[in-house]
Scaffold this motif. Structure first.
Motif, PDB file in Angstrom:
ATOM      1  N   ARG A  12      -3.299  -4.780 -49.137  1.00 17.01           N
ATOM      2  CA  ARG A  12      -2.924  -4.480 -50.524  1.00 17.01           C
ATOM      3  C   ARG A  12      -1.466  -4.012 -50.477  1.00 17.01           C
ATOM      4  NH1 ARG A  12      -4.001  -4.877 -55.990  1.00 17.01           N
ATOM      5  NH2 ARG A  12      -3.237  -3.030 -57.040  1.00 17.01           N
ATOM      6  N   TYR A  13      -0.594  -4.730 -51.181  1.00 11.25           N
ATOM      7  CA  TYR A  13       0.817  -4.377 -51.178  1.00 11.25           C
ATOM      8  C   TYR A  13       1.089  -3.267 -52.189  1.00 11.25           C
ATOM      9  CZ  TYR A  13       1.948  -8.081 -47.998  1.00 11.25           C
ATOM     10  OH  TYR A  13       2.009  -8.863 -46.880  1.00 11.25           O
ATOM     11  N   VAL A  14       1.668  -2.170 -51.701  1.00 10.23           N
ATOM     12  CA  VAL A  14       2.015  -1.056 -52.582  1.00 10.23           C
ATOM     13  C   VAL A  14       3.362  -1.301 -53.260  1.00 10.23           C
ATOM     14  CG1 VAL A  14       0.617   0.643 -51.384  1.00 10.23           C
ATOM     15  CG2 VAL A  14       2.959   0.275 -50.646  1.00 10.23           C
ATOM     16  N   ASN A  15       4.203  -2.132 -52.633  1.00  6.81           N
ATOM     17  CA  ASN A  15       5.437  -2.630 -53.246  1.00  6.81           C
ATOM     18  C   ASN A  15       5.782  -3.940 -52.550  1.00  6.81           C
ATOM     19  OD1 ASN A  15       6.850  -1.980 -50.820  1.00  6.81           O
ATOM     20  ND2 ASN A  15       7.269   0.082 -51.586  1.00  6.81           N
ATOM     21  N   SER A  16       6.936  -4.507 -52.799  1.00  3.91           N
ATOM     22  CA  SER A  16       7.245  -5.835 -52.262  1.00  3.91           C
ATOM     23  C   SER A  16       7.489  -5.845 -50.761  1.00  3.91           C
ATOM     24  CB  SER A  16       8.470  -6.414 -52.979  1.00  3.91           C
ATOM     25  OG  SER A  16       9.609  -5.619 -52.703  1.00  3.91           O
ATOM     26  N   ARG A  17       7.600  -4.680 -50.124  1.00  6.84           N
ATOM     27  CA  ARG A  17       7.910  -4.628 -48.692  1.00  6.84           C
ATOM     28  C   ARG A  17       6.862  -3.927 -47.829  1.00  6.84           C
ATOM     29  NH1 ARG A  17      12.630  -6.958 -47.291  1.00  6.84           N
ATOM     30  NH2 ARG A  17      14.172  -7.079 -48.925  1.00  6.84           N
ATOM     31  N   ASN A  18       5.866  -3.283 -48.414  1.00  5.92           N
ATOM     32  CA  ASN A  18       4.886  -2.508 -47.648  1.00  5.92           C
ATOM     33  C   ASN A  18       3.463  -2.819 -48.078  1.00  5.92           C
ATOM     34  OD1 ASN A  18       6.709  -0.612 -46.095  1.00  5.92           O
ATOM     35  ND2 ASN A  18       7.418  -0.287 -48.192  1.00  5.92           N
TER      36      ASN A  18
ATOM     37  N   GLY B  86     -10.134  -1.595 -37.995  1.00  6.04           N
ATOM     38  CA  GLY B  86      -9.018  -0.658 -37.997  1.00  6.04           C
ATOM     39  C   GLY B  86      -8.153  -0.736 -39.236  1.00  6.04           C
ATOM     40  N   PHE B  87      -7.343   0.282 -39.399  1.00  5.92           N
ATOM     41  CA  PHE B  87      -6.334   0.396 -40.448  1.00  5.92           C
ATOM     42  C   PHE B  87      -5.132  -0.446 -40.044  1.00  5.92           C
ATOM     43  CE2 PHE B  87      -2.361   2.467 -41.664  1.00  5.92           C
ATOM     44  CZ  PHE B  87      -2.478   2.448 -43.041  1.00  5.92           C
ATOM     45  N   THR B  88      -4.523  -1.168 -41.002  1.00  8.28           N
ATOM     46  CA  THR B  88      -3.364  -2.016 -40.729  1.00  8.28           C
ATOM     47  C   THR B  88      -2.245  -1.707 -41.704  1.00  8.28           C
ATOM     48  OG1 THR B  88      -4.784  -3.799 -39.920  1.00  8.28           O
ATOM     49  CG2 THR B  88      -2.572  -4.413 -40.565  1.00  8.28           C
ATOM     50  N   TYR B  89      -1.025  -1.640 -41.181  1.00  9.04           N
ATOM     51  CA  TYR B  89       0.181  -1.485 -42.000  1.00  9.04           C
ATOM     52  C   TYR B  89       1.110  -2.657 -41.699  1.00  9.04           C
ATOM     53  CZ  TYR B  89       4.875  -0.203 -43.296  1.00  9.04           C
ATOM     54  OH  TYR B  89       6.142  -0.230 -43.822  1.00  9.04           O
ATOM     55  N   ARG B  90       1.669  -3.258 -42.746  1.00  9.11           N
ATOM     56  CA  ARG B  90       2.656  -4.331 -42.591  1.00  9.11           C
ATOM     57  C   ARG B  90       3.922  -3.946 -43.343  1.00  9.11           C
ATOM     58  NH1 ARG B  90       1.071 -10.315 -44.111  1.00  9.11           N
ATOM     59  NH2 ARG B  90      -0.051 -10.099 -42.158  1.00  9.11           N
ATOM     60  N   GLY B  91       5.049  -4.024 -42.646  1.00  8.18           N
ATOM     61  CA  GLY B  91       6.360  -3.799 -43.240  1.00  8.18           C
ATOM     62  C   GLY B  91       7.159  -5.085 -43.199  1.00  8.18           C
ATOM     63  N   ILE B  92       7.700  -5.499 -44.328  1.00 10.81           N
ATOM     64  CA  ILE B  92       8.427  -6.766 -44.419  1.00 10.81           C
ATOM     65  C   ILE B  92       9.919  -6.497 -44.254  1.00 10.81           C
ATOM     66  CG2 ILE B  92       8.987  -8.723 -45.919  1.00 10.81           C
ATOM     67  CD1 ILE B  92       6.205  -8.427 -47.138  1.00 10.81           C
ATOM     68  N   TYR B  93      10.541  -7.169 -43.253  1.00  7.31           N
ATOM     69  CA  TYR B  93      11.977  -7.038 -42.980  1.00  7.31           C
ATOM     70  C   TYR B  93      12.804  -7.891 -43.916  1.00  7.31           C
ATOM     71  CZ  TYR B  93      10.133  -5.749 -38.345  1.00  7.31           C
ATOM     72  OH  TYR B  93       9.431  -5.202 -37.318  1.00  7.31           O
ATOM     73  N   MET B  94      12.396  -9.143 -44.070  1.00  6.31           N
ATOM     74  CA  MET B  94      13.118 -10.094 -44.901  1.00  6.31           C
ATOM     75  C   MET B  94      12.122 -10.702 -45.878  1.00  6.31           C
ATOM     76  SD  MET B  94      15.055 -13.637 -43.864  1.00  6.31           S
ATOM     77  CE  MET B  94      13.579 -14.628 -43.881  1.00  6.31           C
TER      78      MET B  94
ATOM     79  N   LYS C 164       8.950 -15.008 -45.010  1.00  2.00           N
ATOM     80  CA  LYS C 164       9.078 -13.564 -44.855  1.00  2.00           C
ATOM     81  C   LYS C 164       9.030 -13.232 -43.370  1.00  2.00           C
ATOM     82  CE  LYS C 164       6.401 -12.794 -49.103  1.00  2.00           C
ATOM     83  NZ  LYS C 164       7.400 -13.314 -49.918  1.00  2.00           N
ATOM     84  N   LEU C 165       9.810 -12.278 -42.930  1.00  6.26           N
ATOM     85  CA  LEU C 165       9.732 -11.733 -41.579  1.00  6.26           C
ATOM     86  C   LEU C 165       9.154 -10.332 -41.685  1.00  6.26           C
ATOM     87  CD1 LEU C 165      13.149 -12.815 -40.030  1.00  6.26           C
ATOM     88  CD2 LEU C 165      10.919 -13.896 -39.745  1.00  6.26           C
TER      89      LEU C 165
ATOM     90  N   PHE D 147      -6.083  -1.109 -31.001  1.00  6.35           N
ATOM     91  CA  PHE D 147      -4.765  -1.109 -31.628  1.00  6.35           C
ATOM     92  C   PHE D 147      -4.191  -2.515 -31.543  1.00  6.35           C
ATOM     93  CE2 PHE D 147      -3.699  -0.866 -27.228  1.00  6.35           C
ATOM     94  CZ  PHE D 147      -2.490  -1.508 -27.121  1.00  6.35           C
ATOM     95  N   HIS D 148      -3.247  -2.791 -32.388  1.00  3.97           N
ATOM     96  CA  HIS D 148      -2.443  -3.998 -32.260  1.00  3.97           C
ATOM     97  C   HIS D 148      -1.056  -3.718 -32.812  1.00  3.97           C
ATOM     98  CE1 HIS D 148      -3.697  -4.765 -36.461  1.00  3.97           C
ATOM     99  NE2 HIS D 148      -2.571  -5.451 -36.548  1.00  3.97           N
ATOM    100  N   VAL D 149      -0.072  -4.328 -32.175  1.00  2.00           N
ATOM    101  CA  VAL D 149       1.325  -4.195 -32.564  1.00  2.00           C
ATOM    102  C   VAL D 149       1.904  -5.596 -32.648  1.00  2.00           C
ATOM    103  CG1 VAL D 149       3.590  -3.313 -31.908  1.00  2.00           C
ATOM    104  CG2 VAL D 149       1.556  -1.975 -31.398  1.00  2.00           C
ATOM    105  N   SER D 150       2.519  -5.904 -33.762  1.00  2.69           N
ATOM    106  CA  SER D 150       3.213  -7.185 -33.955  1.00  2.69           C
ATOM    107  C   SER D 150       4.631  -6.851 -34.404  1.00  2.69           C
ATOM    108  CB  SER D 150       2.515  -8.046 -35.014  1.00  2.69           C
ATOM    109  OG  SER D 150       1.210  -8.340 -34.637  1.00  2.69           O
ATOM    110  N   PRO D 151       5.568  -6.745 -33.457  1.00  2.68           N
ATOM    111  CA  PRO D 151       6.929  -6.385 -33.855  1.00  2.68           C
ATOM    112  C   PRO D 151       7.635  -7.462 -34.658  1.00  2.68           C
ATOM    113  CG  PRO D 151       6.827  -6.848 -31.510  1.00  2.68           C
ATOM    114  CD  PRO D 151       5.426  -6.904 -32.023  1.00  2.68           C
ATOM    115  N   LEU D 152       7.191  -8.715 -34.488  1.00  6.48           N
ATOM    116  CA  LEU D 152       7.826  -9.805 -35.215  1.00  6.48           C
ATOM    117  C   LEU D 152       6.781 -10.817 -35.661  1.00  6.48           C
ATOM    118  CD1 LEU D 152      10.418 -11.158 -36.198  1.00  6.48           C
ATOM    119  CD2 LEU D 152      10.546 -12.311 -33.996  1.00  6.48           C
ATOM    120  N   GLY D 153       6.740 -11.047 -36.949  1.00  2.61           N
ATOM    121  CA  GLY D 153       5.850 -12.059 -37.524  1.00  2.61           C
ATOM    122  C   GLY D 153       6.617 -12.854 -38.561  1.00  2.61           C
ATOM    123  N   ILE D 154       6.214 -14.103 -38.737  1.00  2.00           N
ATOM    124  CA  ILE D 154       6.819 -14.940 -39.772  1.00  2.00           C
ATOM    125  C   ILE D 154       5.708 -15.430 -40.700  1.00  2.00           C
ATOM    126  CG2 ILE D 154       6.772 -17.005 -38.311  1.00  2.00           C
ATOM    127  CD1 ILE D 154       9.369 -17.880 -39.817  1.00  2.00           C
TER     128      ILE D 154
END
Length: 166
Positions: free
Chosen positions: A56-62, A90-98, A104-105, A130-137
């Protein structure tokens, strides 16, 4: 005039996202499963793990949400073998760089719990996941999209591929 103003103000991105991912060789789980099958006889094979994710996006980048992963990363076929599987939530957080229209990156981080289990030889072992994805497209339209991630953790190691809808 009213229709044009309504269209311009109602032009926000979708807030909910559902995705299915496939990954290989979740490192920690694969090592534990391999050690649990040392005495098994038969053909050994690595199987993919599947993840279902809701954000669920709380804004256009998070975006925040949860993911469920299931797999038997290291399996032996034949005989009376007891393959070890795992399920994690688990809980997941996604932050959009571009954030462009069709590309989107992003980076993603998840933490939760998992159960390693075997059905033939009754066993149930709880662990942290846990999982870490430092870079996704992310690529596609507002309705359907695909993803490719550089991943480490319970969803896989190296590349995780996914499809989804918003």
């Amino acid at each position: 005039i009213f229709k044009k103003e309504f269209k311009e103000t109602n032009n926000e991105e979708p807030k909910n996202e559902f995705q299915v991912k496939i990954g290989l060789f979740p490192y920690v789980e694969s090592v534990i499963c391999a050690f649990g099958q040392i005495n098994n006889e038969g053909e050994e094979i690595m199987l993919p793990v599947i993840t279902a994710e809701y954000l669920r996006y709380v804004n256009s980048r998070n975006g925040i949400g949860f993911s469920f992963t299931y797999g038997t990363p290291y399996a032996t076929f034949g005989g009376e073998n007891a393959n070890i599987s795992y399920a994690s939530l688990g809980f997941t957080y996604r932050g959009i760089y571009m954030n462009k229209e069709n590309v989107k990156l992003y980076g993603e981080l998840g933490v939760g719990g998992e159960l390693l289990f075997s059905i033939k030889n009754p066993m149930c072992q709880p662990l942290w996941s846990f999982h870490v994805s430092p870079l996704g497209i992310w690529f596609g339209s507002d309705k359907f999209f695909g993803t490719a991630e550089l991943t480490f953790g319970s969803e896989g190691l190296a590349t995780t591929l996914g499809i989804g809808t918003r």
